[in-house]
Scaffold this active site. Structure first.
Site, PDB file in Angstrom:
ATOM      1  N   CYS A 258       0.105   5.098   3.417  1.00  0.00           N
ATOM      2  CA  CYS A 258      -0.459   6.249   3.860  1.00  0.00           C
ATOM      3  C   CYS A 258      -0.837   5.967   5.399  1.00  0.00           C
ATOM      4  CB  CYS A 258      -1.504   6.875   3.300  1.00  0.00           C
ATOM      5  SG  CYS A 258      -1.678   8.642   3.911  1.00  0.00           S
ATOM      6  N   HIS A 345       0.505   7.648  -1.896  1.00  0.00           N
ATOM      7  CA  HIS A 345      -0.520   6.887  -2.533  1.00  0.00           C
ATOM      8  C   HIS A 345       0.066   6.529  -3.935  1.00  0.00           C
ATOM      9  CE1 HIS A 345      -4.117   7.993   0.003  1.00  0.00           C
ATOM     10  NE2 HIS A 345      -3.100   8.589   0.497  1.00  0.00           N
ATOM     11  N   GLU A 347      -1.633   4.392  -6.021  1.00  0.00           N
ATOM     12  CA  GLU A 347      -2.845   4.204  -6.856  1.00  0.00           C
ATOM     13  C   GLU A 347      -2.823   5.589  -7.718  1.00  0.00           C
ATOM     14  OE1 GLU A 347      -4.368   6.522  -3.490  1.00  0.00           O
ATOM     15  OE2 GLU A 347      -3.008   4.712  -3.677  1.00  0.00           O
TER      16      GLU A 347
END
Length: 381
Positions: A258, A345, A347
């Site tokens: 990001c 992202h 994750e």
């Protein structure tokens, strides 16, 4: 009983609702997130520093809240706006209700707002400065207050949300390849706890360092690799971090996420710009240009990397991923410098897990880099 609340944008648009948590007057850039779940993770994501979040999914709070889902130690959303805020604790994994959580974290939350109309207005006019108030009924006054707020462009908010001391997290699982645990240094530009957790689950010992840490101090920690984390604000305003990344290029593997992706791009000589209303949600399709595969991704950013095609950036860098909604740059790679990044992202909290493999890619990069240096050292002997 809920109290009347006003949401006034800098262009004079007015939305009425009722405050169900918190009170007072707060301001910030108003944005929207299209995720259907993860409202707690979104509110505690440091990337939302300085912003008012509009949840487009009409029900907000329907499965309660739990401290285990916090992405940081505090709420970073200035306020939240929703169609309907519920106070259920029916989910067995909920330790408290959403409204209790919001009150405990001091977040002003207003419901009863026509979020569909508000979202369409933001998409049309772009992300605007706005003020939410329960104690000032004067629309003109609130509009003037919104117009005096700082614009997001030019703001270094990474220095606002970063920690002040280094913190270490042990690996939570053995490395998948059976090798030694890897030593990863992660810059805290607004890092989410789930990023650290994913690295630890990949067999990495993670040392999180403040945003202003120098390249020399990072290299003193003898990292196997460095993560450039997510974070809020304008990447072009974080010049000190760009200079640090420039000094780290080629000296250790880099993985940007990001804001970290944007900082890597700037260090490679590319430029960034502010998007009209940003990408925030858990349903953004991204194509991997190297494989042709498409991933559904979680995103939260208001700036993007410009692919001008002019060849002015580092010749070893290339665009690897693009957003299928608007064609914006979603990934970069500089293989000769062992650096890669994604705008989204991986994750994925909240969101689909299509991109978790990127942590394995980072581990593989670190292994190859270490092996290459061992061969060079052996030849030198």
């Amino acid at each position: 009983m809920p109290s009347p609340a006003l949401l006034v944008l800098e262009d004079g648009a007015v939305y009425r609702g009722e405050a169900v948590a918190g009170s007072g007057t707060v301001g910030g850039e108003i944005v929207f997130n299209t995720a259907m779940t993860g409202y707690q993770e979104i509110a505690t994501d440091p990337s939302y520093c300085g912003q008012i979040i509009t949840y487009t999914f009409p029900l907000n709070g329907d499965y309660g809240a739990d401290p285990a889902r916090d992405e940081s130690a505090q709420a970073h959303a200035r306020a939240i706006v929703a169609r309907e805020l519920t106070n259920y604790v029916y989910n067995r994994a909920a330790g408290m209700s959403w409204l209790d959580w919001l009150n405990a974290h001091g977040v002003l939350a207003i419901g009863g707002v026509d979020t569909r109309a508000l979202t369409r207005h933001i998409r049309s006019q772009g992300a605007l400065r706005a003020v939410v108030s329960t104690d000032d009924p004067d629309v003109g006054s609130l509009r003037r207050r919104a117009q005096k707020l700082p614009r997001m462009a030019g703001l270094d908010l990474a220095s606002v949300v970063t920690g002040t001391e280094a913190a270490e997290t042990a690996a939570s699982a053995p490395p998948p390849d059976g090798g030694r645990a890897l030593n990863v240094v992660a810059f805290d530009f607004g890092i989410k706890r789930s990023i650290v957790a994913r690295l630890a689950a990949s067999g990495c010992r993670v040392t999180v360092v403040p945003a202003g840490t120098s390249a020399r101090d990072v290299l003193k920690l003898a990292p196997d690799g460095v993560v450039l984390s997510n974070g809020p604000g304008d990447p072009a305003a974080v010049g000190y971090a760009v200079k640090t990344v420039e000094k780290l290029l080629g000296k250790t593997p880099l993985f940007g996420i990001c804001l970290g992706h944007q900082l890597l791009a700037l260090a490679l000589g590319m430029t960034t710009y502010k998007l009209r209303f940003g990408h925030r949600g858990a349903n953004h399709p991204v194509e991997d240009l190297t494989t042709g595969e498409i991933e559904i991704t979680t995103q939260n950013h208001g700036f993007a990397v410009r692919d001008d095609g002019a060849g002015s950036h580092d010749p070893v860098a290339r665009v690897t991923h693009v957003n299928l909604n608007d064609g914006t740059v979603e990934g970069l790679a500089a293989p000769e410098r062992y650096a890669f990044s994604v705008q989204y992202h991986p994750e994925s909290t909240p969101g689909p897990h299509d991109s978790l493999h990127l942590f394995g890619r980072f581990v593989a990069d670190m292994r190859r880099f270490a092996a290459g240096h061992e061969r060079v050292a052996t030849k030198a002997r």
